[in-house]
Design a protein around this motif. Structure first.
Motif, PDB file in Angstrom:
ATOM      1  N   THR A  20       0.813  -1.212   0.000  1.00  0.00           N
ATOM      2  CA  THR A  20       0.000   0.000   0.000  1.00  0.00           C
ATOM      3  C   THR A  20       0.844   1.259   0.000  1.00  0.00           C
ATOM      4  O   THR A  20       1.878   1.331   0.672  1.00  0.00           O
ATOM      5  N   LEU A  21       0.377   2.255  -0.740  1.00  0.00           N
ATOM      6  CA  LEU A  21       0.856   3.627  -0.655  1.00  0.00           C
ATOM      7  C   LEU A  21      -0.133   4.391   0.200  1.00  0.00           C
ATOM      8  O   LEU A  21      -1.338   4.396  -0.093  1.00  0.00           O
ATOM      9  N   ALA A  22       0.325   5.031   1.260  1.00  0.00           N
ATOM     10  CA  ALA A  22      -0.529   5.874   2.097  1.00  0.00           C
ATOM     11  C   ALA A  22      -0.198   7.332   1.815  1.00  0.00           C
ATOM     12  O   ALA A  22       0.948   7.754   1.985  1.00  0.00           O
ATOM     13  N   ILE A  23      -1.200   8.087   1.365  1.00  0.00           N
ATOM     14  CA  ILE A  23      -1.025   9.511   1.082  1.00  0.00           C
ATOM     15  C   ILE A  23      -1.699  10.291   2.189  1.00  0.00           C
ATOM     16  O   ILE A  23      -2.927  10.274   2.322  1.00  0.00           O
ATOM     17  N   ILE A  24      -0.905  10.976   2.988  1.00  0.00           N
ATOM     18  CA  ILE A  24      -1.434  11.770   4.104  1.00  0.00           C
ATOM     19  C   ILE A  24      -1.556  13.208   3.635  1.00  0.00           C
ATOM     20  O   ILE A  24      -0.564  13.871   3.318  1.00  0.00           O
ATOM     21  N   GLY A  25      -2.809  13.672   3.573  1.00  0.00           N
ATOM     22  CA  GLY A  25      -3.102  14.954   2.960  1.00  0.00           C
ATOM     23  C   GLY A  25      -3.567  14.770   1.529  1.00  0.00           C
ATOM     24  O   GLY A  25      -3.308  15.611   0.664  1.00  0.00           O
ATOM     25  N   ALA A  26      -4.264  13.659   1.264  1.00  0.00           N
ATOM     26  CA  ALA A  26      -4.694  13.333  -0.095  1.00  0.00           C
ATOM     27  C   ALA A  26      -5.756  14.307  -0.576  1.00  0.00           C
ATOM     28  O   ALA A  26      -6.674  14.662   0.154  1.00  0.00           O
ATOM     29  N   GLY A  27      -5.619  14.731  -1.820  1.00  0.00           N
ATOM     30  CA  GLY A  27      -6.582  15.630  -2.430  1.00  0.00           C
ATOM     31  C   GLY A  27      -6.643  15.414  -3.928  1.00  0.00           C
ATOM     32  O   GLY A  27      -5.997  14.504  -4.464  1.00  0.00           O
TER      33      GLY A  27
ATOM     34  N   GLN B 191      -6.885  -3.111   5.921  1.00  0.00           N
ATOM     35  CA  GLN B 191      -7.857  -3.204   4.832  1.00  0.00           C
ATOM     36  C   GLN B 191      -7.212  -3.403   3.468  1.00  0.00           C
ATOM     37  O   GLN B 191      -7.737  -4.147   2.628  1.00  0.00           O
ATOM     38  N   LEU B 192      -6.076  -2.746   3.241  1.00  0.00           N
ATOM     39  CA  LEU B 192      -5.499  -2.716   1.899  1.00  0.00           C
ATOM     40  C   LEU B 192      -4.217  -3.522   1.748  1.00  0.00           C
ATOM     41  O   LEU B 192      -3.843  -3.881   0.635  1.00  0.00           O
ATOM     42  N   GLY B 193      -3.532  -3.784   2.835  1.00  0.00           N
ATOM     43  CA  GLY B 193      -2.253  -4.472   2.761  1.00  0.00           C
ATOM     44  C   GLY B 193      -1.163  -3.655   3.420  1.00  0.00           C
ATOM     45  O   GLY B 193      -1.335  -2.457   3.685  1.00  0.00           O
ATOM     46  N   PRO B 194      -0.029  -4.261   3.705  1.00  0.00           N
ATOM     47  CA  PRO B 194       1.047  -3.569   4.435  1.00  0.00           C
ATOM     48  C   PRO B 194       1.504  -2.307   3.710  1.00  0.00           C
ATOM     49  O   PRO B 194       1.585  -2.266   2.484  1.00  0.00           O
ATOM     50  N   ILE B 195       1.804  -1.285   4.488  1.00  0.00           N
ATOM     51  CA  ILE B 195       2.198   0.006   3.923  1.00  0.00           C
ATOM     52  C   ILE B 195       3.682  -0.028   3.568  1.00  0.00           C
ATOM     53  O   ILE B 195       4.535  -0.172   4.432  1.00  0.00           O
ATOM     54  N   GLU B 196       3.953   0.123   2.287  1.00  0.00           N
ATOM     55  CA  GLU B 196       5.332   0.143   1.791  1.00  0.00           C
ATOM     56  C   GLU B 196       5.832   1.564   1.557  1.00  0.00           C
ATOM     57  O   GLU B 196       7.028   1.846   1.690  1.00  0.00           O
ATOM     58  N   VAL B 197       4.902   2.467   1.189  1.00  0.00           N
ATOM     59  CA  VAL B 197       5.276   3.843   0.862  1.00  0.00           C
ATOM     60  C   VAL B 197       4.324   4.800   1.571  1.00  0.00           C
ATOM     61  O   VAL B 197       3.110   4.579   1.591  1.00  0.00           O
ATOM     62  N   VAL B 198       4.891   5.863   2.140  1.00  0.00           N
ATOM     63  CA  VAL B 198       4.093   6.932   2.741  1.00  0.00           C
ATOM     64  C   VAL B 198       4.490   8.251   2.106  1.00  0.00           C
ATOM     65  O   VAL B 198       5.678   8.554   1.965  1.00  0.00           O
ATOM     66  N   GLN B 199       3.476   9.031   1.735  1.00  0.00           N
ATOM     67  CA  GLN B 199       3.700  10.409   1.300  1.00  0.00           C
ATOM     68  C   GLN B 199       3.064  11.318   2.345  1.00  0.00           C
ATOM     69  O   GLN B 199       1.858  11.264   2.569  1.00  0.00           O
TER      70      GLN B 199
END
Length: 221
Positions: A3-10, A75-83
């Motif tokens: 998973t890629l997690a985008i914090i502040g997604a828009g 829910q989506l799978g292990p987080i590999e990337v965070v923005q």
């Protein structure tokens, strides 16, 4: 699938990065304060064939951040990337002589406490995966303080220092921490600042794992 997690997604940079990584097989966790916004973006991405879901969190609320990232991983799978790219509030940007100590609480929570909370939440999972990437997105005041944006200048400097320390500490473990500086904001007619171009830059930061800091363009352009 990771998973890629985008914090502040828009709908701008977040959407472009979600599409870029989604095309490479990542699931995408969209994290922001506005439930409607992240759910609508998740629905749009899902219709395009990208696995995506929205989660709510306020980066100044550490518990909500931890909960959102935990739910995303489950829910989506292990987080590999965070923005980490939330948009700073306008009240963080006061002239230096008008800024008092209380004005710095919000910026510090936003740009220092938030990143520290995120890092401690995702690093154990990245270690289990054998690697990962954390990318911090900042404006020019992170490296060149501006007298009219005092709060962000001070807080971004702290965020930059923390991210640099993380980069040095985690590189031997295969976890890359990088910072992308975007002078003059996203878009604005500069081709290098368009969301799709920046998304390609962030993909390269993840895959090439080069220097700590990347500039979208020269500061003086």
């Amino acid at each position: 699938m990771t998973t890629l997690a985008i914090i502040g997604a828009g709908p701008g940079l977040g959407a472009a990065v979600a599409r870029r990584f989604g095309q490479e097989g990542f699931s995408v966790a969209l994290i922001a304060r506005n439930r409607t916004r992240v759910d609508e973006l998740a629905a749009t991405l899902t219709a395009e064939g990208i696995t995506a879901a929205g989660f709510t969190a306020n980066v100044r609320d550490q518990d909500s951040l931890r909960t959102a990232l935990e739910q995303a991983s489950e829910q989506l799978g292990p987080i590999e990337v965070v923005q980490y790219s939330p948009l700073p509030a306008k009240e963080f940007m006061r002239p230096v002589l008008e800024t008092v100590a209380a004005d710095l609480v919000g910026p510090v929570e936003f740009s220092i406490y938030g990143p520290v909370t995120v890092a401690h939440q995702v690093i154990p999972g990245m270690r289990t995966l054998g690697g990962g990437t954390i990318v911090f997105i900042n404006g020019a005041s992170a490296v060149r303080p501006g007298a009219r944006v005092t709060g962000t200048s001070i807080a971004f400097a702290g965020e930059s220092a923390y991210a640099q320390l993380l980069h040095d500490a985690l590189a031997p473990e295969g976890i890359h921490v990088g910072q992308l500086i975007i002078p003059r904001g996203i878009g604005g007619g500069e081709p290098s600042h368009e969301p799709t171009v920046l998304a390609d830059t962030i993909w390269r930061i993840h895959t090439e794992r080069g220097d700590f800091r990347t500039y979208a363009a020269d500061l003086d352009n």
